[in-house]
Design a protein around this motif. Structure first.
Motif, PDB file in Angstrom:
ATOM      1  N   ARG A 152     -13.963  14.526   0.329  1.00 14.63           N
ATOM      2  CA  ARG A 152     -12.634  14.794   0.882  1.00 14.63           C
ATOM      3  C   ARG A 152     -12.052  13.539   1.499  1.00 14.63           C
ATOM      4  NH1 ARG A 152      -9.434  16.061   4.966  1.00 14.63           N
ATOM      5  NH2 ARG A 152      -7.803  17.602   4.515  1.00 14.63           N
ATOM      6  N   ARG A 153     -12.868  12.802   2.201  1.00 18.54           N
ATOM      7  CA  ARG A 153     -12.397  11.550   2.826  1.00 18.54           C
ATOM      8  C   ARG A 153     -11.879  10.593   1.752  1.00 18.54           C
ATOM      9  NH1 ARG A 153      -9.746   9.404   6.699  1.00 18.54           N
ATOM     10  NH2 ARG A 153     -10.307   7.271   7.070  1.00 18.54           N
ATOM     11  N   LYS A 154     -12.562  10.547   0.623  1.00 15.01           N
ATOM     12  CA  LYS A 154     -12.123   9.681  -0.481  1.00 15.01           C
ATOM     13  C   LYS A 154     -10.745  10.120  -0.973  1.00 15.01           C
ATOM     14  CE  LYS A 154     -13.460   7.906  -4.951  1.00 15.01           C
ATOM     15  NZ  LYS A 154     -13.428   8.447  -6.263  1.00 15.01           N
ATOM     16  N   LEU A 155     -10.526  11.420  -1.099  1.00 10.35           N
ATOM     17  CA  LEU A 155      -9.218  11.928  -1.540  1.00 10.35           C
ATOM     18  C   LEU A 155      -8.124  11.587  -0.529  1.00 10.35           C
ATOM     19  CD1 LEU A 155     -10.288  15.408  -2.943  1.00 10.35           C
ATOM     20  CD2 LEU A 155      -9.513  13.420  -4.261  1.00 10.35           C
ATOM     21  N   VAL A 156      -8.439  11.691   0.754  1.00 14.01           N
ATOM     22  CA  VAL A 156      -7.465  11.340   1.802  1.00 14.01           C
ATOM     23  C   VAL A 156      -7.131   9.855   1.712  1.00 14.01           C
ATOM     24  CG1 VAL A 156      -7.129  11.130   4.307  1.00 14.01           C
ATOM     25  CG2 VAL A 156      -8.100  13.226   3.343  1.00 14.01           C
ATOM     26  N   MET A 157      -8.140   9.020   1.530  1.00 16.43           N
ATOM     27  CA  MET A 157      -7.911   7.572   1.434  1.00 16.43           C
ATOM     28  C   MET A 157      -7.101   7.219   0.187  1.00 16.43           C
ATOM     29  SD  MET A 157      -9.114   6.188   4.134  1.00 16.43           S
ATOM     30  CE  MET A 157      -9.223   4.464   3.728  1.00 16.43           C
ATOM     31  N   GLU A 158      -7.377   7.890  -0.927  1.00 10.04           N
ATOM     32  CA  GLU A 158      -6.601   7.646  -2.152  1.00 10.04           C
ATOM     33  C   GLU A 158      -5.139   8.034  -1.947  1.00 10.04           C
ATOM     34  OE1 GLU A 158      -8.674   9.822  -5.181  1.00 10.04           O
ATOM     35  OE2 GLU A 158     -10.242   8.293  -5.372  1.00 10.04           O
ATOM     36  N   ALA A 159      -4.910   9.156  -1.291  1.00  6.40           N
ATOM     37  CA  ALA A 159      -3.537   9.578  -1.014  1.00  6.40           C
ATOM     38  C   ALA A 159      -2.868   8.602  -0.053  1.00  6.40           C
ATOM     39  CB  ALA A 159      -3.519  10.999  -0.447  1.00  6.40           C
ATOM     40  N   GLY A 160      -3.609   8.112   0.936  1.00  5.75           N
ATOM     41  CA  GLY A 160      -3.066   7.124   1.866  1.00  5.75           C
ATOM     42  C   GLY A 160      -2.691   5.835   1.159  1.00  5.75           C
ATOM     43  N   GLN A 161      -3.510   5.410   0.229  1.00  2.45           N
ATOM     44  CA  GLN A 161      -3.204   4.203  -0.553  1.00  2.45           C
ATOM     45  C   GLN A 161      -1.968   4.419  -1.419  1.00  2.45           C
ATOM     46  OE1 GLN A 161      -4.414   1.254  -0.279  1.00  2.45           O
ATOM     47  NE2 GLN A 161      -3.542   0.284  -2.062  1.00  2.45           N
ATOM     48  N   ALA A 162      -1.871   5.577  -2.061  1.00  7.92           N
ATOM     49  CA  ALA A 162      -0.703   5.885  -2.891  1.00  7.92           C
ATOM     50  C   ALA A 162       0.562   5.947  -2.033  1.00  7.92           C
ATOM     51  CB  ALA A 162      -0.915   7.206  -3.632  1.00  7.92           C
ATOM     52  N   LEU A 163       0.447   6.516  -0.854  1.00  8.26           N
ATOM     53  CA  LEU A 163       1.588   6.576   0.066  1.00  8.26           C
ATOM     54  C   LEU A 163       2.012   5.173   0.463  1.00  8.26           C
ATOM     55  CD1 LEU A 163       3.557   8.141   1.882  1.00  8.26           C
ATOM     56  CD2 LEU A 163       1.711   8.256   3.596  1.00  8.26           C
ATOM     57  N   TRP A 164       1.063   4.333   0.799  1.00  6.48           N
ATOM     58  CA  TRP A 164       1.345   2.950   1.182  1.00  6.48           C
ATOM     59  C   TRP A 164       2.078   2.216   0.065  1.00  6.48           C
ATOM     60  CZ3 TRP A 164       1.977  -0.111   5.045  1.00  6.48           C
ATOM     61  CH2 TRP A 164       1.851  -1.489   4.916  1.00  6.48           C
ATOM     62  N   MET A 165       1.582   2.335  -1.139  1.00 11.52           N
ATOM     63  CA  MET A 165       2.204   1.654  -2.278  1.00 11.52           C
ATOM     64  C   MET A 165       3.640   2.136  -2.486  1.00 11.52           C
ATOM     65  SD  MET A 165      -0.125  -0.450  -3.219  1.00 11.52           S
ATOM     66  CE  MET A 165       0.361  -0.985  -4.837  1.00 11.52           C
ATOM     67  N   PHE A 166       3.861   3.431  -2.341  1.00 10.29           N
ATOM     68  CA  PHE A 166       5.197   3.998  -2.518  1.00 10.29           C
ATOM     69  C   PHE A 166       6.142   3.512  -1.426  1.00 10.29           C
ATOM     70  CE2 PHE A 166       7.873   8.094  -2.671  1.00 10.29           C
ATOM     71  CZ  PHE A 166       8.673   7.612  -3.688  1.00 10.29           C
ATOM     72  N   VAL A 167       5.672   3.522  -0.184  1.00  9.01           N
ATOM     73  CA  VAL A 167       6.506   3.073   0.937  1.00  9.01           C
ATOM     74  C   VAL A 167       6.865   1.593   0.766  1.00  9.01           C
ATOM     75  CG1 VAL A 167       6.481   2.589   3.426  1.00  9.01           C
ATOM     76  CG2 VAL A 167       5.754   4.825   2.577  1.00  9.01           C
ATOM     77  N   VAL A 168       5.904   0.775   0.410  1.00  9.19           N
ATOM     78  CA  VAL A 168       6.162  -0.658   0.218  1.00  9.19           C
ATOM     79  C   VAL A 168       7.171  -0.866  -0.906  1.00  9.19           C
ATOM     80  CG1 VAL A 168       5.124  -2.838  -0.545  1.00  9.19           C
ATOM     81  CG2 VAL A 168       3.982  -1.457   1.196  1.00  9.19           C
ATOM     82  N   GLN A 169       7.013  -0.143  -2.004  1.00  9.90           N
ATOM     83  CA  GLN A 169       7.943  -0.278  -3.133  1.00  9.90           C
ATOM     84  C   GLN A 169       9.348   0.140  -2.718  1.00  9.90           C
ATOM     85  OE1 GLN A 169       7.216  -1.633  -6.159  1.00  9.90           O
ATOM     86  NE2 GLN A 169       9.385  -1.514  -6.582  1.00  9.90           N
ATOM     87  N   ARG A 170       9.454   1.225  -1.980  1.00  8.23           N
ATOM     88  CA  ARG A 170      10.767   1.683  -1.503  1.00  8.23           C
ATOM     89  C   ARG A 170      11.396   0.646  -0.571  1.00  8.23           C
ATOM     90  NH1 ARG A 170      12.838   6.834  -0.736  1.00  8.23           N
ATOM     91  NH2 ARG A 170      13.237   6.166   1.377  1.00  8.23           N
ATOM     92  N   GLU A 171      10.595   0.133   0.359  1.00 10.28           N
ATOM     93  CA  GLU A 171      11.130  -0.834   1.309  1.00 10.28           C
ATOM     94  C   GLU A 171      11.556  -2.123   0.622  1.00 10.28           C
ATOM     95  OE1 GLU A 171       8.599  -1.352   4.703  1.00 10.28           O
ATOM     96  OE2 GLU A 171       8.967   0.695   5.398  1.00 10.28           O
ATOM     97  N   SER A 172      10.827  -2.525  -0.412  1.00  4.57           N
ATOM     98  CA  SER A 172      11.225  -3.737  -1.144  1.00  4.57           C
ATOM     99  C   SER A 172      12.523  -3.516  -1.917  1.00  4.57           C
ATOM    100  CB  SER A 172      10.113  -4.189  -2.092  1.00  4.57           C
ATOM    101  OG  SER A 172      10.002  -3.309  -3.194  1.00  4.57           O
TER     102      SER A 172
END
Length: 113
Positions: A58-78
């Protein structure tokens, strides 16, 4: 044969905007998929308390979702879209995923044999 009469800089700008939109779409779909995997895992294991043996998965799934969220936020902000609250509401991002956004997991320690 038709010829585009726009200035080259306008053509380049159009291509850049198209790629930004495409990247936003890919990142959004990646986030959706990661959140879906986490929600499905939680749905399967919701009937009982999560056993210790399943917590790393479960922790791995949370971390994967956190990474995907980070990538999306960075792309949006750029792309100039600075307010991330819309993402959190639209995708119903859990707080624990938001808190691990951008974290890089520690490298695995080598085991001695």
């Amino acid at each position: 044969m038709s010829r585009d009469l726009r200035p080259p800089v306008d053509i380049l700008h159009y291509e850049i905007v198209q790629e930004q939109a495409s990247a936003l779409g890919r990142m959004g779909r990646t986030l959706e998929q990661a959140l879906t995997r986490l929600r499905e895992f939680d749905a399967v294991h919701a009937a009982a308390e999560l056993p210790a043996s399943m917590q790393p998965a479960r922790r791995k799934l949370v971390m994967e979702a956190g990474q995907a969220l980070w990538m999306f936020v960075v792309q949006r902000e750029s792309s100039g879209l600075r307010d991330s609250r819309h993402i959190m509401r639209t995708y119903n991002v859990p707080g624990e995923v938001q808190r691990c956004m951008g974290l890089v997991p520690a490298p695995a320690k080598p085991t001695s044999t």
